[in-house]
Write an enzyme that holds these catalytic residues in place. Sequence first.
Site, PDB file in Angstrom:
ATOM      1  N   TYR A  86      43.935  18.376  48.631  1.00 52.08           N
ATOM      2  CA  TYR A  86      43.003  19.457  48.314  1.00 52.08           C
ATOM      3  C   TYR A  86      41.564  18.910  48.345  1.00 52.08           C
ATOM      4  O   TYR A  86      40.833  18.945  47.356  1.00 52.08           O
ATOM      5  CB  TYR A  86      43.328  20.139  46.981  1.00 52.08           C
ATOM      6  CG  TYR A  86      42.970  21.604  47.057  1.00 52.08           C
ATOM      7  CD1 TYR A  86      43.758  22.471  47.818  1.00 52.08           C
ATOM      8  CD2 TYR A  86      41.830  22.100  46.456  1.00 52.08           C
ATOM      9  CE1 TYR A  86      43.409  23.805  47.964  1.00 52.08           C
ATOM     10  CE2 TYR A  86      41.470  23.436  46.600  1.00 52.08           C
ATOM     11  CZ  TYR A  86      42.267  24.275  47.352  1.00 52.08           C
ATOM     12  OH  TYR A  86      41.913  25.598  47.507  1.00 52.08           O
ATOM     13  N   GLU A 144      34.056  18.005  49.221  1.00 50.58           N
ATOM     14  CA  GLU A 144      32.987  17.166  49.783  1.00 50.58           C
ATOM     15  C   GLU A 144      32.915  15.771  49.149  1.00 50.58           C
ATOM     16  O   GLU A 144      32.410  14.849  49.761  1.00 50.58           O
ATOM     17  CB  GLU A 144      31.639  17.860  49.665  1.00 50.58           C
ATOM     18  CG  GLU A 144      31.430  18.891  50.752  1.00 50.58           C
ATOM     19  CD  GLU A 144      31.042  20.244  50.193  1.00 50.58           C
ATOM     20  OE1 GLU A 144      29.911  20.351  49.679  1.00 50.58           O
ATOM     21  OE2 GLU A 144      31.864  21.183  50.257  1.00 50.58           O
ATOM     22  N   HIS A 194      35.566  13.899  48.502  1.00 49.35           N
ATOM     23  CA  HIS A 194      36.464  13.093  49.348  1.00 49.35           C
ATOM     24  C   HIS A 194      35.816  12.844  50.712  1.00 49.35           C
ATOM     25  O   HIS A 194      35.920  11.751  51.261  1.00 49.35           O
ATOM     26  CB  HIS A 194      37.787  13.834  49.575  1.00 49.35           C
ATOM     27  CG  HIS A 194      38.577  14.083  48.323  1.00 49.35           C
ATOM     28  ND1 HIS A 194      38.737  15.334  47.789  1.00 49.35           N
ATOM     29  CD2 HIS A 194      39.257  13.237  47.512  1.00 49.35           C
ATOM     30  CE1 HIS A 194      39.493  15.259  46.709  1.00 49.35           C
ATOM     31  NE2 HIS A 194      39.810  14.002  46.501  1.00 49.35           N
ATOM     32  N   LYS A 243      32.112  17.704  41.712  1.00 48.68           N
ATOM     33  CA  LYS A 243      33.192  18.251  42.554  1.00 48.68           C
ATOM     34  C   LYS A 243      34.523  17.686  42.094  1.00 48.68           C
ATOM     35  O   LYS A 243      34.633  16.482  41.828  1.00 48.68           O
ATOM     36  CB  LYS A 243      32.971  17.849  44.003  1.00 48.68           C
ATOM     37  CG  LYS A 243      31.680  18.361  44.584  1.00 48.68           C
ATOM     38  CD  LYS A 243      31.921  19.336  45.692  1.00 48.68           C
ATOM     39  CE  LYS A 243      30.586  19.797  46.247  1.00 48.68           C
ATOM     40  NZ  LYS A 243      30.693  21.047  46.973  1.00 48.68           N
TER      41      LYS A 243
END
Length: 281
Positions: A32, A35, A37, A183
């Site tokens: 899932y 940004e 990652h 995030k």
Amino acid sequence: MTVVNTISEVRKIVKQWKREGMTVGLVPTMGYLHEGHQSLIRAACENDKVVVSIFLNPMQFGPDEDLASYPRDIQRDKTKCMEAGADLIFAPDPEEMYCDNFQSYVDVDLLTKELCGLTRPCHFRGVCTVVTKLFNIVTPDRAYFGQKDAQQLAVIKRMTEDLNMDIEIIGCPIVREKDGLAKSSRNTYLSDEERKAALVLSQAVKLGENMVNNGEKDCEKVISAMTDIINSEPLARIDYVKITSLLTMQQVKHIDEPVLAAVAVYIGRTRLIDNFSFNQI
Ligand code: PAF
């Protein structure tokens, strides 16, 4: 970009790259992707080849945690990996990673006893075991982890050094939404109201960071100001607000060494984390 599901396929591809003299970067993920990652994948592009592992690791979840509801979307993940420049995705099933008779674990001692280790006692054992397995499978030159999980990063650095793993561990900055929220794949759990309430984490972190940057050395004062912000939000329930040594993860009273100021807060039923570190002593 290639996608494989078995250990033997990854090994075959990486061995060939290594025969050709190429360097390999690994970005371990649980899928899932967002940004955050993608910023790790982009950083890993300093290597000749980039492998992204996508594996929702059951071993790092406690019995009452969110393994079953953790978001998954492999098609979306493939697109995110491709956009960011990955060469290979390794997406094994749990049976590929853990045989029926599995009984070997990697434990890091003191560093895992504080902060998230208190609320999630088996978490870091699961992380260290799966990361060691991924390192053994992919044999990367470098591996990339986000600073949002600052304790995880410190634990993995310790493990790599203690166990003489010949892999450089690279920590990458926290990536935030425009309004400041760090995030996280878990942000998808938040309702609209909770999403607004979740801003107290980054607001508390920002306030704490400003205080420390402006010379405040008394941890109690910084923690108290951060706590007040979080407690002002009725949907927020604090797990911890702590300042620890960046090296040992043990709590400190006074800022006279590099420190980590970390928060873990439940917003409704979703547990979110955020932090800042301070190195300029
Ligand atoms: O940070 C994560 O997403 C996970 O803990 C990791 C490092 C991929 C291990 O499962």
